[in-house]
Design an enzyme around this catalytic site. Structure first.
Site, PDB file in Angstrom:
ATOM      1  N   ASP A 134       6.874   2.261  -2.945  1.00  0.00           N
ATOM      2  CA  ASP A 134       5.723   2.794  -3.682  1.00  0.00           C
ATOM      3  C   ASP A 134       6.170   3.934  -4.596  1.00  0.00           C
ATOM      4  OD1 ASP A 134       3.059   3.107  -4.390  1.00  0.00           O
ATOM      5  OD2 ASP A 134       2.597   4.422  -2.697  1.00  0.00           O
ATOM      6  N   ASN A 151      -4.247   0.036  -3.318  1.00  0.00           N
ATOM      7  CA  ASN A 151      -3.440   0.900  -2.462  1.00  0.00           C
ATOM      8  C   ASN A 151      -4.301   1.886  -1.686  1.00  0.00           C
ATOM      9  OD1 ASN A 151      -1.478  -0.424  -3.939  1.00  0.00           O
ATOM     10  ND2 ASN A 151      -0.372   1.423  -4.509  1.00  0.00           N
TER      11      ASN A 151
END
Length: 288
Positions: A84, A230
């Site tokens: 990420d 997310n």
């Protein structure tokens, strides 16, 4: 076995739902998310920031833990292990470590440099069967030391990045990391519509900062092409609140309530409840 996120996101795009990326921070986090995804029969993406990777003793440790856990728990749903907001250097470290998906965040570079580095990483990831996420326009707020000003993405720049062959595209549309302030104006759906039309129907879009966005805005974003959402802060808040309650009630002082397996259990259940709620909202239940 870990898989690329490519198929799960293409299926999500075609099916008008989104796959959740839930960030992991330790063994408990990972186990809770995997078990809930299996329970819900939902594909899932485990996100790892560079800070969290360092905290967990490095990317190789994380990849080995997740791979072994998927096997030991008998997980049958598709699971992608995803870097990420990765740096250029961090992306190569995760590729080497055995991650199945990479996010290269080149949004802080001038667009030409973002394009050049993304193009290079697309070729590397394709050769190894990995999925790649790119970003245009910074996501606001701070996450693990990555600070973004919340710049709204330029649709034409999104098109240039999408045309490189990336698997998915994160574009700033007024979303931020962490808690949303009281004066937040909401997602810029006008920008999202333009981006979706510009990059084409086949490009899954990514919505960062999924914590605190109202359900109606989540659903509208999915209808406009968002296929990956997310979530990190919301799991952290739920875990902290449940752990605090356990200690404030003095349960850690009763019997062996101080045992980490008991002390952390309420927080784990809180994470499961949060992930369950998000999977339902995103529409990915029973899509594995």
């Amino acid at each position: 076995m870990l898989v690329s996120a490519k198929k799960m996101l293409r299926d999500a795009k075609a099916g008008h739902y989104a796959v959740g990326q839930f960030n992991i921070n330790n063994l408990e986090w990972t186990k809770a998310i995997l078990q809930t995804a299996e329970e819900m029969k939902s594909p899932v993406i485990l996100g790892v920031s560079e800070g969290a990777g360092k905290y967990m003793c490095g990317f190789k440790t994380v990849a080995a833990m997740v791979d072994a856990m998927v096997d030991s728990l008998g997980i049958t749903v598709p699971v992608a292990l995803h870097l990420d907001h990765g740096t250029y250097e961090g992306s190569y470290k995760c590729i080497e470590a055995g991650f199945s998906s990479i996010m290269f965040d080149g949004s802080h570079y001038p667009i030409e440099e973002n394009i050049a580095k993304t193009k290079e990483l697309v070729a590397v990831c394709e050769s190894k069967g990995l999925s790649l996420e790119a970003e245009v326009g910074a996501i606001g707020g701070e996450e693990d030391g990555v600070i973004g000003g919340g710049e709204v993405a330029d649709p034409d720049e999104c098109k240039r990045i999408a045309d490189l062959g990336v698997t998915m595209l994160a574009a700033g549309i007024g979303n931020i990391h962490g808690k949303y302030p009281a004066n937040w104006q909401g997602l810029r759906f006008d920008v999202l519509e333009k981006i979706s039309k510009t990059v084409g129907d086949d490009m899954p879009l990514v919505l960062h900062g999924g914590t605190g966005i109202p359900a109606d805005q989540i659903k509208r974003a999915i209808s406009l092409g968002v296929s990956k959402i997310n979530v990190n802060t919301e799991c952290q808040l739920a875990f902290a609140a449940a752990t605090r309650k356990y200690i404030e009630e003095g349960k850690d002082l009763v019997g062996k309530g101080f045992d980490p397996r008991k002390l952390l259990a309420p927080g784990v259940e809180a994470i499961k409840a949060t992930v369950r709620e998000k999977i339902e909202l995103f529409g990915s239940a029973n899509k594995a």
